[in-house]
Write an enzyme that holds these catalytic residues in place. Structure first.
Site, PDB file in Angstrom:
ATOM      1  N   ASP A  52       9.481  27.745   7.414  1.00 51.65           N
ATOM      2  CA  ASP A  52       9.671  28.132   8.827  1.00 51.65           C
ATOM      3  C   ASP A  52      11.049  27.697   9.327  1.00 51.65           C
ATOM      4  OD1 ASP A  52       6.475  28.536  10.072  1.00 51.65           O
ATOM      5  OD2 ASP A  52       6.762  27.491   8.184  1.00 51.65           O
ATOM      6  N   THR A 149       1.839  31.338   9.278  1.00 51.90           N
ATOM      7  CA  THR A 149       2.143  30.164   8.449  1.00 51.90           C
ATOM      8  C   THR A 149       0.899  29.723   7.671  1.00 51.90           C
ATOM      9  OG1 THR A 149       3.802  29.492  10.046  1.00 51.90           O
ATOM     10  CG2 THR A 149       3.096  27.817   8.497  1.00 51.90           C
TER      11      THR A 149
END
Ligand SMILES: Nc1ncnc2c1ncn2[C@@H]1O[C@H](COP(=O)(O)OS(=O)(=O)O)[C@@H](OP(=O)(O)O)[C@H]1O
Ligand SMILES: [Mg+2]
Ligand SMILES: [Mg+2]
Ligand SMILES: [Mg+2]
Length: 382
Positions: A52, A149
């Site tokens: 990320d 995620t």
């Protein structure tokens, strides 16, 4: 020429997303090979990883170096809070490494690589710069460095999403889907396999050469495109190496496939099941992490995507902007549950969203679902 507007921006965005997808793949391989501790929790308890932060820094650096830092405003998910804590030194080191590795490869994708390695402060600065809040005025890039995620850490579906908004309108959308198979059946297969075995990572182990694609579209063009995630020499031939995609022509609810979030916490599964039943859907819903759901609609692999978050949750623009442009240009319809288009002009949230999101391959299914929401809302328990 009207047609050439944003051509440069779109080309750069697609190349940048290629770089980002390659980055994610490398991090995901490491995640599964050495059981690393690089999955952290943010303040809201949601997961965040090296990928990320690294994608956000990489995209930020590449956009700034291409268009000039003073011309680039980015609204993105991550901030530097988690990563600049004292006990996050390992995480930061891993991110800086990953970013430098990726940026060094950027020139292979027709982008500029830095002249020298970036240090901690430069990487942090690249992440921090993505702190624009967007809004009604001006041009803003909207980035979800890793969407889904949870899917990413499970070795399942996730996406890199990049959009461009100007004066509140979403103009460009690019979705990188590194684990989305080029053949639709495998999405189905992966999901069922995943579901039946309750295994959290088994669907990762299959031939990656068949997997991975990037979808992109420019608002008003009436065209949406798909590229396989490809080796760098082929990226240089862009845009030759792309195919047009189109939504499904199925408008019979009995034949339509609904996709929705995997996590019950993210969408009310029983409410959508009620809607599905009342419009005559027959198939089991396809539960998929991330904006791959928008990709599935745009590619014609599914007909409906619905998400009804719990009341009080505010949807973020980076979870939708890229997907909406691509689905609409592929021939689909995306609105809130009241039938209004999503409004990207109100800052980082979809402030005016009416209850939930309904994306369909066509108007027939869409109208039925909006009517079903209208009819069933009173009795719902959202
Ligand atoms: N409580 C709650 N309600 C609704 N939505 C939430 C919630 N929490 C998070 N999010 C956002 O959902 C993004 C992931 O959406 P998905 O459709 O992929 O969800 S799921 O993993 O399939 O369940 C996810 O995006 P990422 O953080 O980029 O993964 C979040 O922005
Ligand atoms: Mg997201
Ligand atoms: Mg994200
Ligand atoms: Mg997140």
């Amino acid at each position: 020429m009207e047609n050439d507007r944003y051509a440069k921006e779109l080309e750069v965005a697609v190349r940048v997303v290629h770089v980002a997808c390659a980055l994610c793949r490398r991090v995901q391989e490491k995640l599964f090979s050495n059981d690393s501790d690089h999955v952290l929790s943010k303040d809201d308890d949601s997961p965040v990883t090296v990928a990320d932060f690294s994608v956000q820094a990489t995209v930020s650096w590449l956009l700034s170096s291409t268009f000039g830092v003073e011309n680039v405003s980015i609204v993105a998910e991550e901030d530097i809070q988690t990563i600049s804590k004292d006990d996050s030194a390992n995480l930061l080191a891993a991110v800086v490494n990953t970013v430098n590795e990726s940026l060094a490869l950027a020139s292979n994708y027709g982008l500029q690589s830095p002249e020298s390695t970036l240090g901690n402060s430069e990487v942090l600065e690249a992440i921090r710069r993505c702190n624009s809040t967007g809004g009604l005025r001006g041009r803003h890039w909207i980035l979800d460095p890793v969407d889904g995620t949870l899917g990413f850490v499970r070795g399942d579906q996730y996406a890199v999403a990049l959009a461009l908004i100007e004066d509140g309108n979403a103009l460009l959308g690019v979705l990188g889907c590194p684990n989305y198979p080029l053949k639709a059946e495998s999405l189905n297969y992966n999901y069922q396999h995943h579901h039946e075995t309750m295994s959290e990572s088994s669907s990762l182990v299959c031939d990656t050469s068949e997997k991975g694609c990037i979808l992109y579209a420019r608002k008003g063009s009436g065209e949406a495109w798909l590229q396989p995630l490809i080796s760098r020499d082929k990226v240089l031939e862009w845009p030759n190496y792309a195919q047009l995609i189109r939504v499904s022509s199925v408008d019979d609810p009995a034949l339509a496939t609904l996709c929705e979030p995997v996590e019950r916490a993210n969408s009310n599964h029983s409410f959508t099941a009620g809607l599905a039943h009342s419009v005559g859907l027959r198939k089991q819903p396809l539960r998929v992490h991330s904006m791959v759901k928008y990709a599935a609609i745009a590619r014609g692999d599914a007909e409906i995507f619905m998400k009804f978050a719990r009341s009080g949750y505010k949807e973020k623009i980076w979870d939708h902007a890229a997907g909406v442009v691509i689905v609409e240009e592929a021939g689909g319809v995306v609105t809130d549950a009241g039938g209004r288009p999503l409004d990207f002009s109100k800052g980082m949230y979809l402030e005016c969203l009416d209850r939930g999101i309904i994306a369909c391959s066509g108007i027939t299914l869409h109208e039925k679902l909006i009517a079903a929401v209208y009819a069933s809302w009173d009795s719902s328990n959202l």
